[in-house]
Enzyme design. Sequence first.
Site, mmCIF file in Angstrom:
data_model
loop_
_atom_site.group_PDB
_atom_site.id
_atom_site.type_symbol
_atom_site.label_atom_id
_atom_site.label_comp_id
_atom_site.label_asym_id
_atom_site.label_seq_id
_atom_site.Cartn_x
_atom_site.Cartn_y
_atom_site.Cartn_z
ATOM 1 C CD GLU A 218 -2.280 3.644 -3.303
ATOM 2 O OE1 GLU A 218 -1.518 3.365 -2.364
ATOM 3 O OE2 GLU A 218 -3.514 3.783 -3.150
ATOM 4 C CB ALA B 232 -0.033 6.158 -2.573
ATOM 5 N N PRO B 233 1.642 7.637 -0.188
ATOM 6 C CG PRO B 233 2.123 9.657 0.890
ATOM 7 C CD PRO B 233 1.468 8.330 1.111
ATOM 8 C CB ALA C 190 -0.918 -0.026 1.216
ATOM 9 C CG ASP D 122 2.015 2.190 6.253
ATOM 10 O OD1 ASP D 122 1.717 2.008 7.449
ATOM 11 O OD2 ASP D 122 2.035 3.321 5.733
ATOM 12 C CB CYS E 10 -0.885 5.873 10.507
ATOM 13 S SG CYS E 10 -2.172 6.053 9.295
#
Lengths: 151, 334
Positions: B166, B144-145, B142, B209, B262
């Site tokens: 992505e 991006a960015p 995953a 991520d 996150c």
Amino acid sequence: MGEQDIGNVIIALGARGGDYVEVYAPPSRELLKVAVKIGVDNIYSMGLYVGMMAPGIWFKPSLPLAHKLAPLCKSKAKCVEVDEAGERFFLYGRSVLSERVSGWKPGLVLVLNTRGEALGWGRGTITNIGGVKRRLLEPVWDLGWYLRRGG
Amino acid sequence: MYELLARVFEKVKTRASDPKVRELAERYGYKAYMVARYVEVLGWSGTQHLLEANEKPLTPTIRCNDYLIDCGELEERLEEKGYVLERLEFPPLGFRVLEKGVGSLGGTHEYLQGYYYIQDAASMSIAYALTPEPGELIVDMAAAPGGKSTQILQLTRDRALLVAVEKNPRRIRPLRSHLQRMRFSRYIIVLGDSLRVPLPAGADRVLLDAPSTGEGIIRRDPSRKASRSLSDLSYIHETQYRLLSRAISLVKSGGVIVYSACSLAPEEGELVIHRVLQEHPEVTVEPHGLPATPGVTSYFSVDLDDRIASCGRFWPHIHDTEGFFVCRLRVRRN
């Protein structure tokens, strides 16, 4: 993976939804093998981006190519150097007067700053400004593009 | 819904109806279920500290691209422009931007030259847990960015082969821009869903991520205090679990997976890892080597796999970063 220079292999990927073609130079055979497994239709970008071709544009060299070729400016490549103010203008996507360009020359040129860092591609032109012929450096593709558009 | 998650949610709902939890949630603008979970993990005092820390905007941090420039030189160049920088203790190439100089941080000529990436300290720690090596095939599921993708190639001096996936066409543009701006070339960007798109098997390392609720980035985006529900959390947990299962299928025997999110939510961290450990005996947890606090092994009276203590979390009130969960896994098949 082996480290092999296969610089003579060029891949062209049709751009998504556009009528242009992007040109890439894969840096190794391993990368090509993996790309084949993934399937070209699924690939958005790969390896060194060399430039693009589109109707009306024979070939537009890329920003990564400018960085790659910058070390050749001392000997082989057609390059010019802009001063600090010229660098700011150029990175804003604006033309630069020849007074701010060292080694101005007509046609497509690789543009460097005073540190020798690549800023992108420009074109030396002669333009009539207020009845006076002026030599300009017009941006073709400058690093400011990463901010203005990117992609 | 995953049975364990359903059990946890029942207890979360009960705790969320506690007047003290509701009062705290209302005072700071959170949904009550979120505060209920913080109280479970941190206690009342820790929760108060977290909620206070989340009120303070993050000090910007950058990661120097030492593939292109000596970090001392970058520091000097930015200081000439009026920036005041302070080196982070960890990660080693990180700088805290104490004062901004001329122009925006994302608009300096040094930025355009690819000499740094604007990235939170916790986020720039994750690639260190992956320990990428030159010559390896690495998948970023995953991507991006592009913070972690660029960092993987930076750590390997552009000598790994990175497959960066992505699925969002809008987010894939900055991914490519960053990889090009920072002058890497040994990558393939794949536009597609990591769950379905053909990807090379036998990867040496996989970074997931994972897409998350973003509960860890409240300091950057306060709308996250109230923009997600428990049903969103359940959906995201399921997606994360499926993505991690795909990661397991992609990595070679002996290979490493780093799972990160996150988020502060154990539902997006420890519970995903617990589920994977229960269902994949070939997977084990390894120390991640980062200065994070240990993963939670007991959550609303549910005992999780003890090995999850070796996972970690960055907390806004402890590490002064975004909230991030990280876990390093090793896959060994017979």
